[in-house]
Scaffold this active site. Structure first.
Site, PDB file in Angstrom:
ATOM      1  N   LYS A 130       1.150  -1.231   0.775  1.00  0.00           N
ATOM      2  CA  LYS A 130      -0.059  -0.259   0.258  1.00  0.00           C
ATOM      3  C   LYS A 130       1.047   1.257   0.291  1.00  0.00           C
ATOM      4  O   LYS A 130       0.450   2.172  -0.728  1.00  0.00           O
ATOM      5  CB  LYS A 130      -0.800  -0.529   0.848  1.00  0.00           C
ATOM      6  N   LYS A 211      -5.035 -10.370  -5.854  1.00  0.00           N
ATOM      7  CA  LYS A 211      -6.168 -10.473  -5.593  1.00  0.00           C
ATOM      8  C   LYS A 211      -7.004  -9.511  -5.593  1.00  0.00           C
ATOM      9  O   LYS A 211      -6.770  -8.790  -5.938  1.00  0.00           O
ATOM     10  CB  LYS A 211      -5.709 -10.021  -3.688  1.00  0.00           C
ATOM     11  N   LYS A 214     -10.680  -3.803  -3.186  1.00  0.00           N
ATOM     12  CA  LYS A 214     -12.077  -2.941  -3.232  1.00  0.00           C
ATOM     13  C   LYS A 214     -11.437  -1.998  -3.803  1.00  0.00           C
ATOM     14  O   LYS A 214     -11.955  -1.503  -4.544  1.00  0.00           O
ATOM     15  CB  LYS A 214     -12.266  -2.611  -1.503  1.00  0.00           C
TER      16      LYS A 214
HETATM   17  P1  ATP Z   1      -8.929  -3.184   0.128  1.00  0.00           P
HETATM   18  O1  ATP Z   1      -8.327  -3.220  -1.555  1.00  0.00           O
HETATM   19  O2  ATP Z   1      -9.207  -1.633   0.714  1.00  0.00           O
HETATM   20  O3  ATP Z   1      -7.809  -3.018   1.287  1.00  0.00           O
HETATM   21  P2  ATP Z   1     -10.330  -5.550   0.438  1.00  0.00           P
HETATM   22  O4  ATP Z   1     -10.453  -5.514  -0.675  1.00  0.00           O
HETATM   23  O5  ATP Z   1      -9.023  -6.285   1.133  1.00  0.00           O
HETATM   24  O6  ATP Z   1      -9.986  -4.024   0.831  1.00  0.00           O
HETATM   25  P3  ATP Z   1     -10.595  -5.667   2.917  1.00  0.00           P
HETATM   26  O7  ATP Z   1     -12.367  -4.918   3.675  1.00  0.00           O
HETATM   27  O8  ATP Z   1      -9.817  -5.344   3.821  1.00  0.00           O
HETATM   28  O9  ATP Z   1     -11.373  -6.260   1.379  1.00  0.00           O
HETATM   29  O10 ATP Z   1     -11.315  -7.126   3.720  1.00  0.00           O
HETATM   30  C1  ATP Z   1     -12.475  -7.567   4.292  1.00  0.00           C
HETATM   31  C2  ATP Z   1     -12.322  -9.050   4.657  1.00  0.00           C
HETATM   32  O11 ATP Z   1     -12.215  -9.910   3.348  1.00  0.00           O
HETATM   33  C3  ATP Z   1     -11.138  -9.601   4.914  1.00  0.00           C
HETATM   34  O12 ATP Z   1     -10.774 -10.651   5.568  1.00  0.00           O
HETATM   35  C4  ATP Z   1      -9.978 -10.443   3.800  1.00  0.00           C
HETATM   36  O13 ATP Z   1      -9.131 -11.165   4.479  1.00  0.00           O
HETATM   37  C5  ATP Z   1     -11.175 -10.903   3.357  1.00  0.00           C
HETATM   38  N1  ATP Z   1     -10.846 -10.913   1.828  1.00  0.00           N
HETATM   39  C6  ATP Z   1     -10.320  -9.438   0.496  1.00  0.00           C
HETATM   40  N2  ATP Z   1     -10.312  -9.599  -0.516  1.00  0.00           N
HETATM   41  C7  ATP Z   1     -10.464 -11.036  -0.740  1.00  0.00           C
HETATM   42  C8  ATP Z   1     -10.433 -11.923  -1.914  1.00  0.00           C
HETATM   43  N3  ATP Z   1      -9.634 -11.222  -2.721  1.00  0.00           N
HETATM   44  N4  ATP Z   1     -10.695 -13.600  -2.009  1.00  0.00           N
HETATM   45  C9  ATP Z   1     -11.075 -13.738  -0.260  1.00  0.00           C
HETATM   46  N5  ATP Z   1     -10.903 -12.770   0.906  1.00  0.00           N
HETATM   47  C10 ATP Z   1     -10.771 -11.194   0.824  1.00  0.00           C
END
Ligand code: ATP
Ligand code: LTN
Length: 346
Positions: A130, A211, A214
């Site tokens: 990040k 991955k 968001k």
């Molecule tokens: P950001 O991009 O803002 O960091 P993010 O997409 O990684 O956000 P979070 O809201 O931070 O999502 O994650 C919420 C939960 O969902 C956490 O437990 C995270 O491990 C899980 N998670 C996020 N993205 C994935 C993914 N692609 N596959 C499986 N689990 C996920």
């Protein structure tokens, strides 16, 4: 650093007391299907077996200033909470609250800052990715995992169900707790990370080697399926998902894009690999995508309906969150009291 024991068969924390579960999601945008299968779906599946605390972690979201603005953050916190309930979290059976409403989180984070070596934070892969490319890196981004440790440790949490990307942060939480306990006595319960066997790392549909996230979904239309996407968008996104030039639908030797589609299909249908391979024998990726569209729409449509229902009565939603915060505070205050006593500031 110590290794946290990973529990994939979800709740086998031992007979002593009902295991307590804590997890959180940042209000930084609409949740996608990755956070649904990686986190939310497993919370829902086990919600009646344990004592659960689910948190909308808005203090964490402040570390990403470009994603949020004050009005946007307030609205996003409500909307993420409404999505928890819409996905099936029962507000009567679980504690659900917004992190900033329980000041103990920030207070414990400060105390833990004072015992956490800087090097542990600089090594975190989420921090490194990040911070990469940012002109100016806020201290909050580096300190993010200490606040996450405070979230978890305040509730004597046994189990932390998260997606694979959060494994390192939960391992760090354990290390922070062990170090604190060594310095000040047996204050914290050591948590364990719980990663689902299937769907722990859903990949981007436009780029199946990264991955689904968001932040990437903000700038790329074909990257993620959001839980609030329209039928047209879901169809377009899945039909355009990156696959490969082959056509045989098999788990073994599947390219990352095909494996990702198969994984989402498997986790949402609960079918075995054999059953899925038989279903798509001889028909190619197009049929797999069409079937996946239907399965995803079947998952999203009741969630979206319940979401609209929760969002149509914000006073009631706020009241549920206020009750959740009150229940959370009553646990958090006890732990913080214990911590303050241990370090000599009570
Ligand atoms: P950001 O991009 O803002 O960091 P993010 O997409 O990684 O956000 P979070 O809201 O931070 O999502 O994650 C919420 C939960 O969902 C956490 O437990 C995270 O491990 C899980 N998670 C996020 N993205 C994935 C993914 N692609 N596959 C499986 N689990 C996920
Ligand atoms: N960093 C997590 C969100 C989070 C969290 C927590 C998860 C903050 N505090 C405590 C589990 C337990 C993420 O998903 N990005």
């Amino acid at each position: 650093m110590s290794k946290a024991t990973t529990t994939s068969a979800f709740y086998d924390a031992g007979p002593v007391r009902t295991p307590r579960v804590f997890s959180g999601i940042q209000p930084t945008g609409v949740l996608h299907i990755g956070s649904y299968v990686g986190a939310l779906q497993q919370w829902v599946a086990r919600q009646h077996e344990h004592e659960n605390i689910f948190c909308v972690v808005d203090l964490h979201a402040l570390t990403i200033p470009e994603v949020v603005d004050p009005r946007g953050l307030r609205a996003a916190s409500r909307s993420v909470a409404a999505l928890f309930f819409a996905a099936g979290i029962d507000p009567a059976a679980n504690i659900v609250f917004v992190q900033s409403q329980v000041h103990e989180h920030a207070e414990l984070a400060w105390i833990l800052n004072c015992t956490t070596p800087l090097g542990w934070l600089q090594r975190m892969t989420q921090f490194k990715s990040k911070a990469a490319g940012l002109e100016s890196v806020g201290t909050g981004l580096l300190d993010y995992p200490v606040l996450q440790a405070a979230d978890i440790l305040l509730y004597d949490t046994d189990l932390v169900p998260v997606g694979d990307d959060q494994r390192q942060h939960v391992e760090l939480t354990r290390d922070i707790a062990i170090r604190f306990n060594n310095l000040f006595g047996d204050v914290f319960t050591l948590p364990r990370v719980v990663i689902p066997d299937l769907g722990a790392r859903i990949m981007g549909l436009d780029e199946p080697t990264v991955k689904m996230s968001k932040s990437l979904a903000e700038s790329r239309s074909g990257h993620a399926i959001n839980l609030l996407d329209s039928e047209v968008t879901v169809r377009k996104t899945i039909m355009a998902a990156v696959t490969d030039s082959g056509r045989e639908v098999r788990f073994e030797y599947a390219s990352p894009g095909v494996l990702n589609l198969l994984t989402i299909y498997q986790v949402l249908t609960d079918l075995s690999k054999d059953e899925i391979e038989r279903e798509f024998e001889g028909v190619g990726y197009g049929q797999l995508k069409k079937a996946l569209v239907e399965v995803v729409l079947g998952t999203l449509s009741p969630i979206q309906e319940r979401f609209r229902c929760y969002m149509s009565d914000l006073d009631e939603l706020d009241a549920i969150l206020a009750r959740g915060a009150e229940r959370a505070r009553s646990i958090a205050a006890g732990t913080l009291h214990r911590v303050k006593g241990a370090v000599g500031i009570d």
